[in-house]
Enzyme design. Structure first.
Site, PDB file in Angstrom:
ATOM      1  N   MET A 281      -3.014 -37.073  28.138  1.00 26.12           N
ATOM      2  CA  MET A 281      -2.251 -37.741  27.069  1.00 26.12           C
ATOM      3  C   MET A 281      -0.828 -37.201  26.953  1.00 26.12           C
ATOM      4  O   MET A 281      -0.246 -37.206  25.857  1.00 26.12           O
ATOM      5  CB  MET A 281      -2.978 -37.545  25.725  1.00 26.12           C
ATOM      6  CG  MET A 281      -4.441 -37.972  25.736  1.00 26.12           C
ATOM      7  SD  MET A 281      -5.252 -37.595  24.180  1.00 26.12           S
ATOM      8  CE  MET A 281      -6.987 -37.896  24.608  1.00 26.12           C
ATOM      9  N   SER A 282      -0.267 -36.739  28.047  1.00 20.44           N
ATOM     10  CA  SER A 282       1.076 -36.132  27.951  1.00 20.44           C
ATOM     11  C   SER A 282       1.818 -36.304  29.277  1.00 20.44           C
ATOM     12  O   SER A 282       1.472 -37.143  30.103  1.00 20.44           O
ATOM     13  CB  SER A 282       0.944 -34.644  27.605  1.00 20.44           C
ATOM     14  OG  SER A 282       0.372 -33.935  28.689  1.00 20.44           O
TER      15      SER A 282
ATOM     16  N   HIS B 239       3.375 -35.204  21.243  1.00 27.18           N
ATOM     17  CA  HIS B 239       2.509 -36.211  21.856  1.00 27.18           C
ATOM     18  C   HIS B 239       2.662 -37.569  21.175  1.00 27.18           C
ATOM     19  O   HIS B 239       2.921 -37.642  19.968  1.00 27.18           O
ATOM     20  CB  HIS B 239       1.045 -35.776  21.740  1.00 27.18           C
ATOM     21  CG  HIS B 239       0.727 -34.487  22.416  1.00 27.18           C
ATOM     22  ND1 HIS B 239       0.784 -33.270  21.771  1.00 27.18           N
ATOM     23  CD2 HIS B 239       0.345 -34.223  23.692  1.00 27.18           C
ATOM     24  CE1 HIS B 239       0.442 -32.302  22.623  1.00 27.18           C
ATOM     25  NE2 HIS B 239       0.175 -32.849  23.800  1.00 27.18           N
TER      26      HIS B 239
ATOM     27  N   SER C 201      -1.815 -27.548  26.651  1.00 23.35           N
ATOM     28  CA  SER C 201      -2.862 -27.066  25.739  1.00 23.35           C
ATOM     29  C   SER C 201      -3.464 -25.751  26.198  1.00 23.35           C
ATOM     30  O   SER C 201      -3.980 -25.664  27.307  1.00 23.35           O
ATOM     31  CB  SER C 201      -4.024 -28.062  25.664  1.00 23.35           C
ATOM     32  OG  SER C 201      -3.643 -29.247  25.090  1.00 23.35           O
TER      33      SER C 201
ATOM     34  N   HIS D  98      -1.107 -25.522  20.513  1.00 24.00           N
ATOM     35  CA  HIS D  98       0.309 -25.733  20.827  1.00 24.00           C
ATOM     36  C   HIS D  98       1.124 -24.957  19.795  1.00 24.00           C
ATOM     37  O   HIS D  98       1.122 -25.298  18.617  1.00 24.00           O
ATOM     38  CB  HIS D  98       0.656 -27.217  20.751  1.00 24.00           C
ATOM     39  CG  HIS D  98       0.022 -28.036  21.833  1.00 24.00           C
ATOM     40  ND1 HIS D  98       0.645 -28.274  23.038  1.00 24.00           N
ATOM     41  CD2 HIS D  98      -1.168 -28.643  21.912  1.00 24.00           C
ATOM     42  CE1 HIS D  98      -0.147 -29.012  23.798  1.00 24.00           C
ATOM     43  NE2 HIS D  98      -1.259 -29.250  23.142  1.00 24.00           N
TER      44      HIS D  98
ATOM     45  N   HIS E 259     -12.338 -31.092  22.030  1.00 27.25           N
ATOM     46  CA  HIS E 259     -11.077 -30.357  22.167  1.00 27.25           C
ATOM     47  C   HIS E 259     -11.354 -28.861  22.313  1.00 27.25           C
ATOM     48  O   HIS E 259     -10.622 -28.160  23.022  1.00 27.25           O
ATOM     49  CB  HIS E 259     -10.172 -30.636  20.955  1.00 27.25           C
ATOM     50  CG  HIS E 259      -8.797 -30.043  21.060  1.00 27.25           C
ATOM     51  ND1 HIS E 259      -7.933 -30.325  22.108  1.00 27.25           N
ATOM     52  CD2 HIS E 259      -8.127 -29.172  20.271  1.00 27.25           C
ATOM     53  CE1 HIS E 259      -6.806 -29.646  21.938  1.00 27.25           C
ATOM     54  NE2 HIS E 259      -6.904 -28.933  20.845  1.00 27.25           N
TER      55      HIS E 259
ATOM     56  N   ASN F 297     -12.377 -30.611  31.790  1.00 26.75           N
ATOM     57  CA  ASN F 297     -13.686 -31.247  31.559  1.00 26.75           C
ATOM     58  C   ASN F 297     -13.825 -32.413  32.530  1.00 26.75           C
ATOM     59  O   ASN F 297     -12.833 -32.945  33.009  1.00 26.75           O
ATOM     60  CB  ASN F 297     -13.760 -31.775  30.115  1.00 26.75           C
ATOM     61  CG  ASN F 297     -12.607 -32.728  29.798  1.00 26.75           C
ATOM     62  OD1 ASN F 297     -11.486 -32.281  29.501  1.00 26.75           O
ATOM     63  ND2 ASN F 297     -12.850 -34.006  29.889  1.00 26.75           N
TER      64      ASN F 297
ATOM     65  N   ALA G  64      -3.503 -30.211  30.251  1.00 23.07           N
ATOM     66  CA  ALA G  64      -4.959 -30.252  30.356  1.00 23.07           C
ATOM     67  C   ALA G  64      -5.342 -31.700  30.632  1.00 23.07           C
ATOM     68  O   ALA G  64      -4.715 -32.617  30.103  1.00 23.07           O
ATOM     69  CB  ALA G  64      -5.586 -29.788  29.047  1.00 23.07           C
TER      70      ALA G  64
ATOM     71  N   TYR H  51       0.221 -39.399  20.502  1.00 19.45           N
ATOM     72  CA  TYR H  51      -0.871 -39.538  19.524  1.00 19.45           C
ATOM     73  C   TYR H  51      -0.572 -38.861  18.194  1.00 19.45           C
ATOM     74  O   TYR H  51      -1.263 -39.089  17.203  1.00 19.45           O
ATOM     75  CB  TYR H  51      -2.206 -39.046  20.100  1.00 19.45           C
ATOM     76  CG  TYR H  51      -2.265 -37.586  20.506  1.00 19.45           C
ATOM     77  CD1 TYR H  51      -2.268 -36.569  19.564  1.00 19.45           C
ATOM     78  CD2 TYR H  51      -2.338 -37.239  21.846  1.00 19.45           C
ATOM     79  CE1 TYR H  51      -2.332 -35.240  19.939  1.00 19.45           C
ATOM     80  CE2 TYR H  51      -2.408 -35.912  22.235  1.00 19.45           C
ATOM     81  CZ  TYR H  51      -2.411 -34.919  21.272  1.00 19.45           C
ATOM     82  OH  TYR H  51      -2.460 -33.610  21.644  1.00 19.45           O
ATOM     83  N   GLU H  52       0.467 -38.047  18.142  1.00 18.45           N
ATOM     84  CA  GLU H  52       0.884 -37.484  16.850  1.00 18.45           C
ATOM     85  C   GLU H  52       1.789 -38.461  16.093  1.00 18.45           C
ATOM     86  O   GLU H  52       2.243 -38.155  14.995  1.00 18.45           O
ATOM     87  CB  GLU H  52       1.621 -36.165  17.073  1.00 18.45           C
ATOM     88  CG  GLU H  52       0.721 -35.056  17.614  1.00 18.45           C
ATOM     89  CD  GLU H  52       1.514 -33.809  17.981  1.00 18.45           C
ATOM     90  OE1 GLU H  52       1.580 -32.903  17.145  1.00 18.45           O
ATOM     91  OE2 GLU H  52       2.064 -33.771  19.106  1.00 18.45           O
TER      92      GLU H  52
HETATM   93  N1  HPA Z   1      -9.092 -37.318  28.610  1.00 14.76           N
HETATM   94  C1  HPA Z   1      -7.820 -37.353  28.171  1.00 14.76           C
HETATM   95  N2  HPA Z   1      -7.098 -36.254  27.953  1.00 14.76           N
HETATM   96  C2  HPA Z   1      -7.671 -35.080  28.193  1.00 14.76           C
HETATM   97  C3  HPA Z   1      -8.986 -34.963  28.649  1.00 14.76           C
HETATM   98  C4  HPA Z   1      -9.744 -36.149  28.869  1.00 14.76           C
HETATM   99  O1  HPA Z   1     -10.913 -36.137  29.278  1.00 14.76           O
HETATM  100  N3  HPA Z   1      -9.253 -33.638  28.791  1.00 14.76           N
HETATM  101  C5  HPA Z   1      -8.119 -32.975  28.425  1.00 14.76           C
HETATM  102  N4  HPA Z   1      -7.154 -33.843  28.074  1.00 14.76           N
END
Ligand code: HPA
Length: 270
Positions: free
Chosen positions: A209-210, A82, A29, A60, A245, A233, A112, A84-85
Site C-alpha cells: 500500500m505504498s 499513505h 513498516s 511509523h 498488522h 506474510n 512491507a 489509506y490515511e
Molecule cells: N497486502 C497489502 N499490503 C501489505 C500486505 C498484504 O498482504 N502485507 C504487508 N503489507
C-alpha cells in the site's frame, strides 16, 4: 504546491546546515532501525516540517534523520504518508520532492508487502524490478512542478545498475534476495483472495500500500530508484493464515537487521 514545497525545503535546510544528503532511504513498516545506524545525525520530527503530517500508523515513527552511513551523506525517512490515511498521492510523494530539492540523486525505498508468489515466505526479501500502479492516483496529476517532466519515462523505474549492485551485495552477504513486481493498492483493507488471484494474473509477485507514489516522483525528478520489499506474510488466500498488522510488524522487525546490512552495503558502493 510549488510554494508549499519551498516552505518544506526551507525548514529542513534550516535544520541540516551544511549537510547535503546524496542518498535517501525510506524506511517501511517496522524497518525504522536503520535510522539508528546514522552517525553524526540530526533528527527532525515531522511536526517541525511544514507539509509533513504526524503518522497515524503504529510502526511509523515520523522523523527525518540526516547523517552519515557507510561514509555517505544520507537522509532516512522514518515514517511515510499513505493513501489509506486519507493523504493524496501528492502528499505521499512530498518527501521525494523534498529530497530532490536537497540534492539527493539515489532514492532507496523499502516496504512491507504480502507475498503473492507461493514460494515467498514471511521474511523473504524481494528486489522490486517493476511496479503496477493500481492505486487509482498519480502524484504528478495537476500542474507540472519546476524540475519535473509532464510525461516521465517509467521503463526503468527501478534502476538496473542499482538492482545489479543490490544483487551483488546480497550475494556477498549471503542474504537471499528474490526479484519481482510490486503491485500497489490504496488499502487499507487487505486484499481478498480473488483480488490476489487477479494480481497474480496481472504479473504481480508482491502487494502493498505504498512506494509507488514516491517512485513516480523520483523518476520525474531524475533520481535513481532502488526498491526492496520485505514479504511479511503470504497474501490473502495464498495460505490459510489470517492477515494482521501485528504479524506484518513482527516479521518486518525480525528481518530489519538483514535488510539494514544490505542497504548499508549498497549505500557504501553507490
Ligand atoms: N497486502 C497489502 N499490503 C501489505 C500486505 C498484504 O498482504 N502485507 C504487508 N503489507
Amino acid at each position: 504546491m510549488a510554494s508549499a514545497l519551498a516552505a518544506t525545503v526551507a525548514a529542513v535546510r534550516g535544520r541540516i546546515g551544511h549537510r547535503a544528503p546524496e542518498i535517501a532511504v525510506v524506511l517501511g513498516s517496522g524497518l525504522g532501525g536503520l535510522a539508528e545506524r546514522l552517525a553524526d545525525a540530526v533528527r527532525i520530527p515531522y511536526a517541525e516540517i511544514p507539509g509533513f503530517h504526524v503518522p497515524t500508523v503504529q510502526g511509523h515513527s515520523g522523523e527525518l534523520v540526516v547523517g552519515t552511513l557507510a561514509g555517505r551523506s544520507v537522509v532516512a525517512q522514518s515514517g511515510r504518508f499513505h493513501l489509506y490515511e486519507g493523504h493524496t498521492a501528492g502528499v505521499a510523494a512530498l518527501p521525494a520532492r523534498l529530497f530532490a530539492e536537497l540534492g539527493v540523486t539515489t532514492f532507496v525505498v523499502t516496504n512491507a508487502a504480502g507475498g503473492i508468489r507461493p514460494d515467498f515466505r514471511a521474511g523473504t526479501l524481494m528486489l522490486i524490478t517493476d511496479h503496477l500502479n493500481l492505486t487509482g492516483q498519480n502524484p504528478l496529476t495537476g500542474p507540472v512542478l519546476p524540475g519535473e517532466q509532464r510525461f516521465p519515462d517509467m521503463s526503468a523505474a527501478y534502476d538496473p545498475a542499482l538492482r545489479a549492485l543490490a544483487l551483488e551485495v546480497a550475494r556477498e552477504q549471503g542474504t537471499p534476495l528474490e526479484q519481482g513486481v510490486y503491485a500497489a493498492l490504496s488499502g487499507p483493507s487487505y486484499e481478498t483472495p480473488a483480488e490476489i488471484r487477479m494480481l497474480r494474473t496481472l504479473g504481480a509477485d508482491a502487494v502493498g500500500m505504498s512506494t509507488v507514489p514516491e517512485v513516480i516522483v523520483a523518476n520525474a525528478r531524475g533520481m535513481r530508484c532502488l526498491g526492496i520489499s520485505t514479504v511479511t506474510n503470504a497474501a490473502a488466500g495464498v495460505s490459510d493464515a489470517k492477515l494482521s498488522h501485528a504479524e506484518v510488524m513482527e516479521t518486518a522487525a525480525q528481518v530489519g537487521q538483514r535488510l539494514g546490512d544490505l542497504i548499508e552495503g549498497v549505500v557504501a558502493r553507490v
